[in-house]
Design a protein around this motif. Structure first.
Motif: not given
Length: 411
Positions: A344-353
């Motif tokens: 979930k943390d990885v996906r959150g950063i990816m979406d923000k980028c």
């Protein structure tokens, strides 16, 4: 999956090195009343109500090892004087008495060096042109707590327009703005020689007197409610048909101070154009301000590009760590919540980028290529993250045996 980012930072320095010239030309024009008024205003200067002999004497005794840096000079000033009036006098006295005008480099371009390089060289060699005087004055004054800016413009002496641009300073002393020209206050040029003759003529000069000889490119630095336009300054004739501006320059300066550096350049370019692109010096400065706006915006975009790239690379590292852990069949064992949190943390950063990368502004062609590469890399990263999200979702939906079979069955 790292993205290469190229930064391009351009610093725009003052352009022009004009110094007051000695001349035997007649000082009063018989052609226009405005010129007569301006030159009478010029002769009304030089007499100071305040006696600065104590300040000047104290500054003449400053230890040599305190003058190798602007911090050393500033510390000496703050240690010996308390009022802003005394402090700004100390800055002016030191600058005019310790820097010689560099006649040999009078016509050389000087907008390539950074302000710090200009200041360092000036203190080391004790010589420079107008921008060097202005940079040194500016930095010392600000370090002692007196708000000061460098003013770029051009000058006129004895009715003759200078062929090169000039730089001077504006400082807020005890809540009021004053103008200073340490270059002209240091002496003059006689033939090809600098004649050192420090004077107080351009110390705390008010706007009505300064406009006789000094015309800022940006009219807010005239410090006038009715600033002259360039044609009026050049011709020496007031345009009676000109609409009244009634400029509140204090309010305009306050607005200026609240802007970003890019916005300052943009607004200055608009004012310069509004006041009339009457000669090459003005047109060149107008172009410099427009270019500065573009470069500063690009540099801001590059900074954002670097930030997003760093965040994305961090997310890729975390994703690779998750995949490595998955390949080890999630050993050592973690709770289901911990596994969910990892992806979930990885996906959150990816979406923000992904969200931020499409908001980046204008870039140079090379960095625009890097931006496109980063966009593609982020989309690929999100797709890879989705694959692992789907795997984990299925994994967590099964019991102990089913989870084991997910690692033994071909997928």
């Amino acid at each position: 999956m790292k993205s290469k980012i190229t930064t391009s930072v351009h610093r725009q320095g003052g352009s022009g090195h004009e110094l007051r010239l000695k001349t035997n030309h007649s000082l009063v024009s018989k052609k226009t009343s405005i010129l007569l008024m301006l030159f009478f205003a010029q002769f009304a200067i030089g007499q100071m109500d305040t006696n600065y002999s104590y300040v000047d004497s104290k500054m003449s005794s400053i230890p040599l090892d305190s003058t190798t840096t602007t911090s050393g000079i500033a510390n000496y000033i703050t240690s010996n004087f308390s009022s802003q009036d005394e402090k700004i006098r100390a800055v002016y006295y030191w600058t005019t008495n310790n820097i010689a005008y560099d006649v040999a480099n009078m016509y050389q371009p000087n907008n390539l060096d950074s302000p710090q390089v200009k200041i360092s060289n000036t203190l080391k060699y004790r010589k420079g042109v107008c921008i060097h005087y202005a940079e040194v004055f500016n930095e010392i004054a600000n370090k002692i707590g007196i708000k000061t800016y460098i003013v770029g413009g051009y000058t006129k002496q004895y009715g003759q327009l200078s062929r090169i641009a000039h730089a001077w300073n504006v400082s807020q002393v005890d809540g009021k703005w004053f103008l200073f020209d340490a270059t002209w206050g240091a002496g003059s040029i006689d033939g090809n020689k600098f004649v050192k003759k420090p004077n107080s003529t351009y110390f705390k000069k008010d706007s009505e007197r300064m406009i006789a000889t000094h015309m800022p490119f940006d009219y807010i630095w005239q410090l006038s409610n009715e600033p002259l336009n360039n044609n009026e300054f050049i011709s020496g004739k007031i345009d009676a048909m000109k609409p009244k501006l009634n400029l509140d320059y204090n309010a305009e300066i306050a607005k200026y101070e609240a802007l970003t550096d890019a916005e300052k350049a943009f607004e200055a370019a608009k004012r310069i154009e509004k006041n009339g692109l009457a000669n090459n010096m003005i047109r060149e400065n107008h172009n410099l301000k427009k270019n500065e706006f573009t470069v500063r915006n690009q540099n801001k975009s590059v900074e954002k590009l670097i930030e997003i790239s760093a965040n994305f690379n961090g997310a890729i590292t975390d994703l690779n760590n998750f995949i490595f852990f998955r390949n080890k069949r999630f050993k050592p064992e973690q709770t289901d919540e911990a596994l969910q949190r990892m992806i979930k943390d990885v996906r959150g950063i990816m979406d923000k980028c992904k969200d931020e990368v499409y908001k980046i502004g204008a870039l140079s062609p090379e960095n625009a290529t890097n931006l496109n590469s980063l966009k593609r890399a982020i989309l690929d990263g999100i797709e890879k993250t989705k694959e692992n999200e789907d795997f984990l979702k299925e994994y967590l939906s099964k019991g102990v045996v089913g989870r084991k079979l997910m690692f033994t069955n071909k997928r």
